[in-house]
Design an enzyme around this catalytic site. Structure first.
Site, PDB file in Angstrom:
ATOM      1  N   HIS A 156       0.881  -1.413  -0.061  1.00 25.16           N
ATOM      2  CA  HIS A 156      -0.374   0.306  -0.618  1.00 25.16           C
ATOM      3  C   HIS A 156       1.249   0.862  -0.014  1.00 25.16           C
ATOM      4  O   HIS A 156       0.338   2.210  -0.671  1.00 25.16           O
ATOM      5  CB  HIS A 156      -1.127  -0.112   1.745  1.00 25.16           C
ATOM      6  CG  HIS A 156      -2.228  -0.708   0.971  1.00 25.16           C
ATOM      7  ND1 HIS A 156      -2.142  -1.966   0.871  1.00 25.16           N
ATOM      8  CD2 HIS A 156      -3.416  -0.231   0.761  1.00 25.16           C
ATOM      9  CE1 HIS A 156      -2.950  -2.253   0.584  1.00 25.16           C
ATOM     10  NE2 HIS A 156      -3.856  -1.543   0.677  1.00 25.16           N
TER      11      HIS A 156
ATOM     12  N   HIS B 129       0.991  -3.591   9.227  1.00 20.15           N
ATOM     13  CA  HIS B 129       2.333  -4.218   8.544  1.00 20.15           C
ATOM     14  C   HIS B 129       3.056  -2.738   9.730  1.00 20.15           C
ATOM     15  O   HIS B 129       2.664  -2.572  10.566  1.00 20.15           O
ATOM     16  CB  HIS B 129       2.316  -2.577   7.505  1.00 20.15           C
ATOM     17  CG  HIS B 129       2.319  -3.512   6.318  1.00 20.15           C
ATOM     18  ND1 HIS B 129       3.078  -4.244   5.590  1.00 20.15           N
ATOM     19  CD2 HIS B 129       0.635  -3.159   5.729  1.00 20.15           C
ATOM     20  CE1 HIS B 129       2.300  -4.224   4.349  1.00 20.15           C
ATOM     21  NE2 HIS B 129       1.315  -3.888   3.996  1.00 20.15           N
TER      22      HIS B 129
END
Length: 260
Positions: free
Chosen positions: A148, A204
């Site tokens: 992302h 993440h």
């Protein structure tokens, strides 16, 4: 650019896209997890993300594309400019996707929510053998770097560089006008929001986001510079190919420059 050259350019992007799709399907390296480090991966598994993958791709791809066509509409930029910008943006996104995926597969770092992907019932086996869905578990081993973050910066940082060139943010004729600098920074801020949201979703670690952002911005700048001059160049608003075909009798300032 002739038809053959354009075909070659498009062919490179098709091959990169195929490579991206292939690497999306490959299983990552199964890195051994020690019991004492399980706390790093014991965050909740959140399905409702701030920026789902589909929305992120729409933003990363359509933002630079929209700016390219907006510049053409507002400033009457020629077809060469728009074509070169599209080639540069698509190359940045394609290269970013392939490099990010390959690194993910090699590193195989578990995501912060990996524990609950591996053990949906919250009960870990002594040998740490996962009992969760195989696809969910494999996806949980693709934390580093953040896709992302890299895609957000590849697309939105390119949009920033493109805006900076068109608005002459860093040339003598464009400095001292704060709205231009704000326009340049806006896509970068949006990219940072998308990247940081991945830590809020527990998808993440901060290192994944930082490195992913750096990868995306690097490809955005390198690919932009393959087709456009430095942002400090007095003719930074024109692609290299457009400058090469400019008639010697025409002044550089007469083409594609927005004076505000």
């Amino acid at each position: 650019m002739g038809t053959a050259a354009l075909g070659a350019e498009l062919g490179v992007r098709v091959l990169l896209f195929v490579a991206f799709l292939v690497t999306e399907l490959l299983p990552p390296f199964q890195r051994r997890i020690q019991p004492e480090e399980l706390w790093l991966y014991r965050n909740p598994y959140v399905e409702a993300e701030y920026f789902p993958t589909g929305r992120m791709f729409v933003i990363a791809f359509l933002t630079p594309l929209s700016l390219i066509f907006l510049a053409k509409f507002l400033r009457k930029a020629d077809a060469t400019d728009s074509k070169q910008a599209c080639l540069a943006a698509s190359l940045a996104l394609a290269l970013n996707g392939v490099f990010t995926n390959i690194i993910k597969l090699i590193v195989g770092r578990p995501r912060p929510d990996f524990f609950y992907r591996c053990f949906p019932d919250g009960l870990a086996h002594s040998d740490l053998t996962c009992t969760g869905d195989e696809d969910v578990v494999n996806e949980g081993r693709k934390s580093f770097p953040s896709g992302h973050s890299s895609f957000a910066f590849a697309g939105l940082a390119f949009a920033s560089f493109y805006l900076a060139g068109k608005l002459h943010c860093f040339t003598p004729q464009g400095r001292g006008k704060s709205w231009r600098l704000c326009a340049f920074l806006s896509p970068l801020l949006f990219a940072a929001v998308i990247a940081l949201s991945r830590t809020c979703d527990y998808k993440h670690h901060w290192q994944d986001v930082l490195v992913g952002s750096m990868i995306g911005m690097t490809f955005a700048y390198v690919c932009y510079r393959q087709y456009y001059p430095p942002l400090t160049d007095v003719e930074c608003h024109k692609p290299f190919q457009d400058k090469h075909k400019l008639p010697s009798s025409q002044k550089p300032s007469e083409l594609h420059h927005l004076e505000i």
